[in-house]
Design an enzyme around this catalytic site. Structure first.
Site, PDB file in Angstrom:
ATOM      1  N   HIS A 446      62.355  -8.492   9.680  1.00 27.16           N
ATOM      2  CA  HIS A 446      63.793  -8.719   9.804  1.00 27.16           C
ATOM      3  C   HIS A 446      64.117  -9.955  10.655  1.00 27.16           C
ATOM      4  O   HIS A 446      65.280 -10.342  10.761  1.00 27.16           O
ATOM      5  CB  HIS A 446      64.480  -7.492  10.413  1.00 27.16           C
ATOM      6  CG  HIS A 446      65.861  -7.264   9.886  1.00 27.16           C
ATOM      7  ND1 HIS A 446      66.570  -8.235   9.204  1.00 27.16           N
ATOM      8  CD2 HIS A 446      66.689  -6.187   9.933  1.00 27.16           C
ATOM      9  CE1 HIS A 446      67.753  -7.762   8.857  1.00 27.16           C
ATOM     10  NE2 HIS A 446      67.846  -6.524   9.281  1.00 27.16           N
ATOM     11  N   ASP A 450      66.529 -11.174   5.511  1.00 24.71           N
ATOM     12  CA  ASP A 450      67.671 -10.263   5.590  1.00 24.71           C
ATOM     13  C   ASP A 450      67.625  -9.278   4.428  1.00 24.71           C
ATOM     14  O   ASP A 450      66.893  -9.464   3.449  1.00 24.71           O
ATOM     15  CB  ASP A 450      68.989 -11.039   5.584  1.00 24.71           C
ATOM     16  CG  ASP A 450      69.099 -11.979   4.392  1.00 24.71           C
ATOM     17  OD1 ASP A 450      69.134 -11.482   3.246  1.00 24.71           O
ATOM     18  OD2 ASP A 450      69.132 -13.204   4.610  1.00 24.71           O
TER      19      ASP A 450
END
Length: 476
Positions: A446, A450
């Site tokens: 992350h 995204d």
């Protein structure tokens, strides 16, 4: 020079004193005595400490898994001595000398260290196998020297099991065409050679690297076995209740898993799940499977999953990247080296198929066959287990539906595939039909990926699998 000869000789003190007395003799007698001294030293033999050389990848210790020789055995150059296993791969160590094994420094499952003696070999220096300075210390060998077998200048790659099979059937490896990676000779190559019984060197095929020989069984392929429907059977191992705790060291691939998963904890994971309708892909595979078997390849669903992932990575290269330790630079990998998690007796290993972006589905299937064969035999090399850029884990082969995969650093994404289930679904007209459904679970880093990017990649990958014909538009 005389003193150097005396010190480098492993003769007895009596011989040494006999040699020193020649300083008062003539040059002719000196020469005769020198020859006598060297003859007496050779007759006793010289002990060489054959040390475990550097096998690369920063490996400093290995576990001895199997000895192919014992004390008192005679060995020749390039004969297999033992098999060792590091936290990255299994390597076969071969002899550098002709001689007799005098001592094994390790037992099976012992930890051997790079640079330390592995075996003591008594050699005959008169044959000029090793220079005198090698008697005390063995120079390090390159990785290729102790994993390859040289036959009259031709480099032949084969595992010890394959070499034994060839020896038992009086087959010269130089006469067999290897169909594995880098022309490695596989067990199937030996069996195919026996079946033809030509006794001559087989002409190389232009497709030798991607078309392995026919399988061992020449039976007509029958209906595919559904592994997911098999009833789990307990492992037939004798259960011993000793009443005592047992402590074992973490070695081999388990040690690699500890190191890799510890590094993975530093990555903030996020997950994304979806289901895939594989009804059309199941039908397509049933049509292509017999054609692949004729060409000597077992065609599973995995090659389609891998190729679809590669086509998706072309559109979303951030998923085929790596992030440096300081999180300052992202490296986009040019090659799609897609790893496949395999459950073996040695533990979880993740070999990878190299350059999937330029491979056909059939190429991928042939390479998977090779990796699975070597993985089952514990013979995967370092090159097969390193360099991965993206990973798929097919937990469905064991029976799981969902999973939460953990990223393998320095990669940034991984997918876990569940089992294929026959379930009811509705079509566009509201009619119920039988669908082949598989669930997929993605994990991504992350810090640089995204959720929207992961979802778009998954949707593209899904579209290729739900409509396999659409892959033809993007195949190169």
């Amino acid at each position: 020079v005389c003193i150097h000869r005396v010190r480098s000789c492993s003769s007895l003190p009596s011989v040494k004193s006999k040699y020193v007395c020649v300083f008062d003799r003539s040059a002719l007698k000196f020469s005769q005595q020198q020859r006598l001294l060297r003859t007496s030293a050779v007759s006793c033999g010289q002990i060489v400490q054959f040390k475990l050389s550097d096998i690369g990848e920063g490996i400093t210790e290995v576990t001895v898994k199997e000895w192919y020789i014992k004390e008192g055995d005679s060995v020749s150059q390039f004969d297999s001595i033992c098999e060792v296993q590091s936290d990255k791969a299994s390597v076969t160590i071969t002899s550098r000398y002709d001689g007799v094994i005098r001592k094994l420094h390790y037992s099976i499952d012992d930890i051997a260290f790079v640079g330390k003696p592995l075996v003591d070999i008594e050699i005959d220096a008169s044959k000029g196998v090793a220079p005198e300075e090698d008697v005390v210390e063995t120079p390090p060998m390159s990785h290729e020297e102790h994993t390859h077998q040289e036959i009259k200048g031709h480099k032949t790659l084969a595992t010890p099991a394959v070499r034994r099979l060839a020896m038992e059937n009086n087959i010269k490896l130089s006469e067999v065409v290897g169909t594995g990676k880098d022309n490695r000779i596989l067990k199937e190559d030996i069996l195919n050679y026996l079946a033809k019984q030509t006794g001559a060197i087989l002409p190389p095929s232009p497709k030798a690297e991607i078309i392995p020989p026919l399988p061992k069984s020449e039976t007509v392929p029958g209906a595919p076995k559904d592994k997911a429907r098999k009833i789990p059977v307990p492992v037939s191992r004798p259960i011993v209740f000793s009443g005592k705790d047992k402590t074992e060291p973490v070695t081999g691939f388990q040690k690699a898993m500890v190191k890799t998963m510890s590094a993975a904890l530093k990555i903030p994971h996020f997950g994304y799940c979806d289901e895939i309708d594989l009804t059309q892909l199941v039908q397509l595979r049933e049509q292509l499977k017999p054609l692949a078997e004729i060409r000597g390849v077992q065609l599973s669903f995995m090659p389609f999953f891998i190729k679809a992932a590669s086509l998706g990575l072309l559109q979303y290269p951030i998923l085929n990247a790596s992030l440096d330790e300081n999180c300052q630079n992202v490296t986009y990998k040019a090659s799609h080296n897609i790893g496949i998690a395999m459950d073996t007796e040695q533990g979880l290993i993740v070999p990878n198929v190299k350059n999937v972006q330029v491979c056909s589905v059939f190429d991928i299937a042939a390479e998977l066959n090779r990796l699975q064969s070597l993985g089952s035999a514990g013979q995967l090399g370092t090159s097969d287990l390193t360099g991965g850029t993206f990973t798929l884990s097919n937990i469905g082969t064991i029976g799981g539906t969902y999973a939460k995969p953990v990223i393998l650093p320095p990669e940034v994404a991984i997918g876990a595939l569940g089992k294929i289930q026959v379930v009811p679904r509705f079509n566009g007209k509201g009619e119920v039909f039988k669908a082949q459904i598989m669930n997929v679970s993605w994990s991504a880093d992350h810090r640089i990926i995204d959720g929207a990017t992961m979802a778009r990649f998954s949707n593209l990958w899904k579209s290729y699998l739900e409509s396999p014909a659409s892959m033809l538009l993007d195949l190169k």
